[in-house]
Motif scaffolding. Structure first.
Motif, PDB file in Angstrom:
ATOM      1  N   LEU A   1       0.712  -0.895  -0.102  1.00 52.57           N
ATOM      2  CA  LEU A   1       0.050   0.086   0.030  1.00 52.57           C
ATOM      3  C   LEU A   1       0.844   1.313  -0.054  1.00 52.57           C
ATOM      4  CD1 LEU A   1      -2.394  -1.471   2.611  1.00 52.57           C
ATOM      5  CD2 LEU A   1      -3.075  -0.468   0.163  1.00 52.57           C
TER       6      LEU A   1
ATOM      7  N   ILE B   1       4.648   2.868   8.355  1.00 53.74           N
ATOM      8  CA  ILE B   1       3.608   2.966   8.990  1.00 53.74           C
ATOM      9  C   ILE B   1       2.741   1.984   8.022  1.00 53.74           C
ATOM     10  CG2 ILE B   1       1.492   4.208   9.458  1.00 53.74           C
ATOM     11  CD1 ILE B   1       3.010   6.666  10.230  1.00 53.74           C
ATOM     12  N   ALA B   2       2.895   1.883   6.833  1.00 52.26           N
ATOM     13  CA  ALA B   2       1.958   0.976   6.047  1.00 52.26           C
ATOM     14  C   ALA B   2       2.288  -0.631   6.305  1.00 52.26           C
ATOM     15  CB  ALA B   2       2.469   1.423   4.484  1.00 52.26           C
TER      16      ALA B   2
ATOM     17  N   PHE C   1      -5.404   6.092   0.807  1.00 56.10           N
ATOM     18  CA  PHE C   1      -4.068   5.112   0.476  1.00 56.10           C
ATOM     19  C   PHE C   1      -4.505   4.265  -0.752  1.00 56.10           C
ATOM     20  CE2 PHE C   1      -4.582   5.473   5.138  1.00 56.10           C
ATOM     21  CZ  PHE C   1      -3.219   5.835   5.620  1.00 56.10           C
TER      22      PHE C   1
ATOM     23  N   ILE D   1      -8.212   3.688  -1.153  1.00 59.61           N
ATOM     24  CA  ILE D   1      -8.882   3.427   0.116  1.00 59.61           C
ATOM     25  C   ILE D   1      -8.903   4.970   0.914  1.00 59.61           C
ATOM     26  CG2 ILE D   1      -8.794   2.556   2.438  1.00 59.61           C
ATOM     27  CD1 ILE D   1      -6.841   0.390   1.396  1.00 59.61           C
TER      28      ILE D   1
ATOM     29  N   ALA E   1      -9.395   6.564   3.540  1.00 62.94           N
ATOM     30  CA  ALA E   1      -9.356   6.120   5.166  1.00 62.94           C
ATOM     31  C   ALA E   1      -9.957   7.434   5.644  1.00 62.94           C
ATOM     32  CB  ALA E   1      -7.951   6.034   5.684  1.00 62.94           C
TER      33      ALA E   1
ATOM     34  N   PRO F   1     -16.502   2.731  14.492  1.00 63.29           N
ATOM     35  CA  PRO F   1     -15.984   1.145  14.437  1.00 63.29           C
ATOM     36  C   PRO F   1     -14.340   1.103  13.773  1.00 63.29           C
ATOM     37  CG  PRO F   1     -17.564   1.912  12.670  1.00 63.29           C
ATOM     38  CD  PRO F   1     -17.450   3.117  13.385  1.00 63.29           C
ATOM     39  N   ASN F   2     -14.086   0.000  13.933  1.00 65.78           N
ATOM     40  CA  ASN F   2     -12.655  -0.435  13.251  1.00 65.78           C
ATOM     41  C   ASN F   2     -12.798   0.012  11.720  1.00 65.78           C
ATOM     42  OD1 ASN F   2     -10.918  -1.326  15.090  1.00 65.78           O
ATOM     43  ND2 ASN F   2     -11.862  -3.661  15.128  1.00 65.78           N
ATOM     44  N   GLY F   3     -11.532   0.475  11.485  1.00 65.99           N
ATOM     45  CA  GLY F   3     -11.602   0.985   9.989  1.00 65.99           C
ATOM     46  C   GLY F   3     -12.248   2.154   9.693  1.00 65.99           C
ATOM     47  N   ALA F   4     -12.816   2.967  10.688  1.00 66.19           N
ATOM     48  CA  ALA F   4     -13.370   4.265  10.400  1.00 66.19           C
ATOM     49  C   ALA F   4     -12.616   5.303  10.166  1.00 66.19           C
ATOM     50  CB  ALA F   4     -14.094   4.373  11.613  1.00 66.19           C
ATOM     51  N   GLY F   5     -11.196   5.125  10.190  1.00 64.50           N
ATOM     52  CA  GLY F   5     -10.358   6.264   9.901  1.00 64.50           C
ATOM     53  C   GLY F   5      -9.616   7.217  11.234  1.00 64.50           C
ATOM     54  N   LYS F   6      -9.824   6.308  12.230  1.00 68.52           N
ATOM     55  CA  LYS F   6      -9.694   7.300  13.609  1.00 68.52           C
ATOM     56  C   LYS F   6      -8.076   7.233  13.736  1.00 68.52           C
ATOM     57  CE  LYS F   6     -11.584   4.237  16.359  1.00 68.52           C
ATOM     58  NZ  LYS F   6     -12.089   3.411  15.361  1.00 68.52           N
ATOM     59  N   THR F   7      -7.620   6.289  13.805  1.00 69.49           N
ATOM     60  CA  THR F   7      -5.996   6.280  13.914  1.00 69.49           C
ATOM     61  C   THR F   7      -5.210   7.158  12.766  1.00 69.49           C
ATOM     62  OG1 THR F   7      -5.974   3.947  14.732  1.00 69.49           O
ATOM     63  CG2 THR F   7      -4.038   4.850  13.884  1.00 69.49           C
ATOM     64  N   THR F   8      -5.870   6.935  11.435  1.00 68.93           N
ATOM     65  CA  THR F   8      -5.331   7.704  10.284  1.00 68.93           C
ATOM     66  C   THR F   8      -5.322   9.473  10.512  1.00 68.93           C
ATOM     67  OG1 THR F   8      -5.923   5.740   8.914  1.00 68.93           O
ATOM     68  CG2 THR F   8      -5.322   8.036   7.758  1.00 68.93           C
TER      69      THR F   8
HETATM   70  N1  LIG Z   1      -0.802   2.712   6.130  1.00 75.37           N
HETATM   71  C1  LIG Z   1      -2.032   2.373   5.436  1.00 75.37           C
HETATM   72  N2  LIG Z   1      -1.981   2.069   4.180  1.00 75.37           N
HETATM   73  C2  LIG Z   1      -3.017   1.590   3.646  1.00 75.37           C
HETATM   74  N3  LIG Z   1      -4.360   1.660   4.229  1.00 75.37           N
HETATM   75  C3  LIG Z   1      -4.306   1.987   5.478  1.00 75.37           C
HETATM   76  C4  LIG Z   1      -3.256   2.087   6.232  1.00 75.37           C
HETATM   77  N4  LIG Z   1      -3.555   2.654   7.133  1.00 75.37           N
HETATM   78  C5  LIG Z   1      -4.888   2.408   7.459  1.00 75.37           C
HETATM   79  N5  LIG Z   1      -5.149   2.009   6.339  1.00 75.37           N
HETATM   80  C6  LIG Z   1      -6.825   1.709   5.824  1.00 75.37           C
HETATM   81  O1  LIG Z   1      -7.651   2.911   6.284  1.00 75.37           O
HETATM   82  C7  LIG Z   1      -8.895   2.656   6.789  1.00 75.37           C
HETATM   83  C8  LIG Z   1      -8.990   3.319   8.163  1.00 75.37           C
HETATM   84  O2  LIG Z   1      -8.026   2.645   8.994  1.00 75.37           O
HETATM   85  P1  LIG Z   1      -7.755   3.231  10.285  1.00 75.37           P
HETATM   86  O3  LIG Z   1      -7.438   4.823  10.492  1.00 75.37           O
HETATM   87  O4  LIG Z   1      -6.649   2.588  11.105  1.00 75.37           O
HETATM   88  O5  LIG Z   1      -9.152   3.227  11.261  1.00 75.37           O
HETATM   89  P2  LIG Z   1      -9.481   3.090  12.915  1.00 75.37           P
HETATM   90  O6  LIG Z   1      -8.274   3.447  13.574  1.00 75.37           O
HETATM   91  O7  LIG Z   1     -10.795   3.701  12.873  1.00 75.37           O
HETATM   92  O8  LIG Z   1      -9.755   1.409  13.061  1.00 75.37           O
HETATM   93  C9  LIG Z   1      -8.787   1.212   6.866  1.00 75.37           C
HETATM   94  O9  LIG Z   1      -9.543   0.515   5.753  1.00 75.37           O
HETATM   95  C10 LIG Z   1      -7.290   0.567   6.936  1.00 75.37           C
HETATM   96  O10 LIG Z   1      -7.201  -0.561   6.139  1.00 75.37           O
END
Ligand SMILES: Nc1ncnc2c1ncn2[C@@H]1O[C@H](COP(=O)(O)OP(=O)(O)O)[C@@H](O)[C@H]1O
Ligand SMILES: [Mg+2]
Lengths: 283, 332
Positions: A3, A280-281, B16, B25, B27, B46-53
């Motif tokens: 990614l 990070i990826a 991404f 994606i 995010a 929920p999981n994958g919502a984009g919080k961490t990003t």
């Molecule tokens: N470094 C990355 N490369 C590609 N896709 C990513 C990366 N980080 C997160 N994603 C995608 O972005 C979306 C949001 O992820 P994330 O921010 O981790 O959500 P959360 O923290 O809310 O669970 C997810 O679909 C995840 O797979």
């Protein structure tokens, strides 16, 4: 996962890439990253054992075995090669065997350490804690590179002196009067220990850190590096059958220059290949 | 003096590229919000919502794809890495070295900030987090709850103005979670922002002043915790079990009441009535009184709390409807 962030604008409202302010480089940060990683490596048995065993095997055992052989049975050497025991020792034992083997020390150590640089932090689940520190990516990566390069160079040089002292103690009696000492009397060996192995270490580490950034764990980083070490082994074998390559000081300087150029290229290319986003990826 | 928000996010988007599947994606997808000092902000999703990003972008770990964000009034794309001297970031993993002691970890991580007397500061933060007695224990030997506290100590060692906490209690058992939540609440101060990522509704309700609900990279709703409580979290369903089915005309009368948002009758058990009330506490007695007055024998009255999934579904439907409405308006 392959990614990658989109570099091109994906929406119409994307702004031109902005310039970050440049921040003064802080060597203290580099040092902290380096020391902390070495501390972790020290506790990793596999790496620690390699760090100790390899130089011991190469620098301590090999000269003993070969040196003793030469001293115990010089007639055999003479009969086999048609040279005097001194010449046979210099050319065949040191030139064909010890010298190419010596390159394994920087070659392997640098890779072992570089494998841990980032993949090790991934295993320890500490990558992100490092990334959120107020350090620039230059400082972080330089810290990782130096933590792999410095021990590799250090052990190479120490091994060189141990090897030299040992061979001369064991087989010193066959040195005819007026002839130079084994190993220490050979300019090409000095060049190899100080210049070639330094560039080789740096180059290996540059490649190793890039692989480490992209690997999930140390094992898979090492596996990929295993393949990359093949050319080095090929080089060593070539050095064994073609001793002129390694026994010529100018030749060593030439090879060093080529690797030095590769180091320079990698320094430029590497800045792009290793960044936070890549790291990070793979978390 | 102009008051600028400590964090200002406008239309922030992070995309991404999934090279393998040749897919984008999104995010984080065009979010906007402002945060002021003194608040505990919850990012619920929920999981994958984009919080961490989102928080990675705000902390300068990832460049945004588009949009704008500023932190301390400075553009995050220009501000540089040293800005993190004023940011604390608790990652999803506790992130300390397990083979080092609590003290050694704090000493290492703390050394990157300009702290005058690091040892004194370590003692102070350990006291604050109530971890002084574990100072010389290896982090790997601590329980999960204590590991998380050691992580908090690391994140707070430099007294950051903005603290990002990524799912601070997700990996903890309920007791340890409560403990960590209590610590987080004590961190609230008027010159600090605490930004909590969570997929735990209860946590956000209990700890945060303001909440944004995030799904698939978009903010579905944002407001103060009490607003959202009334509006969505709190509008719980009331389950009323009766001995016999309720007559149709009475059902119709009930659904006409203005505090009733929705009426549903369980199809298999006709005697189960689900009511969606605007305020459970106020109107539960009223509805019971109404049923009793109509001689309906009541067996059980029980509030049914919503799961987070249900809330997302409701909100998603709402947003879609809003979209349809606004699109229709555009057509006109
Ligand atoms: N470094 C990355 N490369 C590609 N896709 C990513 C990366 N980080 C997160 N994603 C995608 O972005 C979306 C949001 O992820 P994330 O921010 O981790 O959500 P959360 O923290 O809310 O669970 C997810 O679909 C995840 O797979
Ligand atoms: Mg997350």
């Amino acid at each position: 996962m392959s990614l990658k962030t989109a570099e091109k604008p994906l929406d119409g409202n994307n702004m031109a890439r902005k310039r970050r302010i440049s921040e003064p480089f802080d060597w203290k940060n580099v040092k902290r990253i380096m020391i902390n990683n070495l501390r972790q490596v020290k506790e990793n048995k596999e790496i620690f054992i390699t760090m100790i065993i390899l130089p011991v095997l190469m620098a301590v055992m090999m000269p003993i075995i070969t040196g003793v052989m030469a001293v115990m049975d010089p007639e055999a050497l003479v009969a086999e090669t048609g040279l005097s025991p001194y010449e046979a020792m210099t050319e065949y034992i040191i030139g064909f065997t010890l010298k190419p083997m010596f390159l394994l020390i920087p070659g392997t150590l640098s890779m072992m350490l570089a494998a841990d640089s980032f993949a090790g932090e991934k295993e320890r689940k500490t990558v992100e804690s490092l990334l959120v520190l107020p350090i620039t990516h230059r400082e972080l990566f330089l810290g990782k590179i130096l933590m792999s390069v410095i021990p590799s160079i250090f052990f190479s040089i120490v091994s060189f002196f141990i090897m030299g002292v040992e061979v001369n103690i064991i087989a010193g009696e066959i040195i005819p009067e007026g002839e130079p000492l084994f190993i220490f009397g050979d300019l090409s060996f000095w060049f190899m220990a100080f210049i070639l192995s330094t560039f080789l270490s740096i180059f290996n580490v540059q490649i190793g850190v890039i692989i480490s950034v992209r690997s999930k764990d140390v094992k898979s980083a090492q596996t990929v590096m295993g393949f990359l070490i093949l050319p080095l082994i090929g080089f060593m074998v070539f050095g064994m059958v073609q001793p002129a390559l390694l026994n010529n000081a100018l030749m060593i300087l030439g090879i060093s220059a080529i690797i030095g150029l590769l180091v320079y290229i990698m320094t430029i290319v590497g800045e792009k290949a290793i960044n936070r986003e890549r790291l990070i990826a793979t978390l | 003096m102009k008051i600028t928000a400590l964090v200002d996010v406008k239309n922030l988007t992070k995309v991404f590229l999934d090279k393998k599947n040749k897919r984008e994606i999104r995010a984080v997808d065009g979010i906007s919000f402002k945060l002021n000092a003194g608040e505990i902000f919850g990012f619920l999703g929920p999981n994958g919502a984009g919080k961490t990003t989102t928080i990675r972008v705000l902390a300068g770990l990832l460049p945004p794809t588009s949009g704008y964000a500023s932190i301390f009034g400075q553009d995050i794309e220009k501000v540089g890495d040293r800005v993190r001297k004023h940011i604390g970031f608790l990652t999803e993993n506790h992130g300390n070295y397990e083979n080092l002691t609590v003290y050694e970890n704090l000493h290492f991580f703390g050394s990157f900030y300009d702290i005058d007397d690091l040892d004194a500061r370590i003692s102070a933060i350990l006291e604050e987090i109530k971890l002084t007695d574990r100072k010389n224990m290896k982090v790997g030997k601590l329980s999960k709850g204590l590991k998380q506290r050691a992580a908090l100590a690391r994140v707070l060692i430099h007294e950051p103005k903005i603290v990002f906490l990524d799912e601070p209690t997700a990996a903890l058992d309920p007791e340890a979670a409560v403990n960590v939540r209590n610590i987080i609440r004590t961190l609230k101060s008027k010159d600090k922002i605490i930004f909590i990522n969570s997929h735990n509704l209860e946590e956000v309700q209990k700890v945060c002043d303001r909440v944004a609900i995030l799904n698939k990279g978009k903010i579905l709703r944002m407001g103060s915790a009490s607003e959202l409580n009334k509006d969505i979290f709190g509008s719980q369903e009331l389950l009323i079990k009766t001995k016999s089915p309720i007559p149709r005309d009475l059902l119709a009368a009930i659904s006409d009441l203005d505090y009733i948002k929705n009426v549903r009758v369980d199809e298999s058990l006709e005697a189960n009535l689900y009511l969606h009330l605007s305020n459970l506490e106020c109107y539960t007695p009223e509805i019971v009184k109404l049923l009793v007055n109509n001689n309906i024998p009541i067996m059980e009255v029980r509030p049914q709390s919503h799961s987070l999934e249900e809330i997302y579904l409701t909100l998603m439907k709402e947003t879609n409807e809003d979209l349809i409405i606004s699109q229709n308006k555009e057509v006109e």
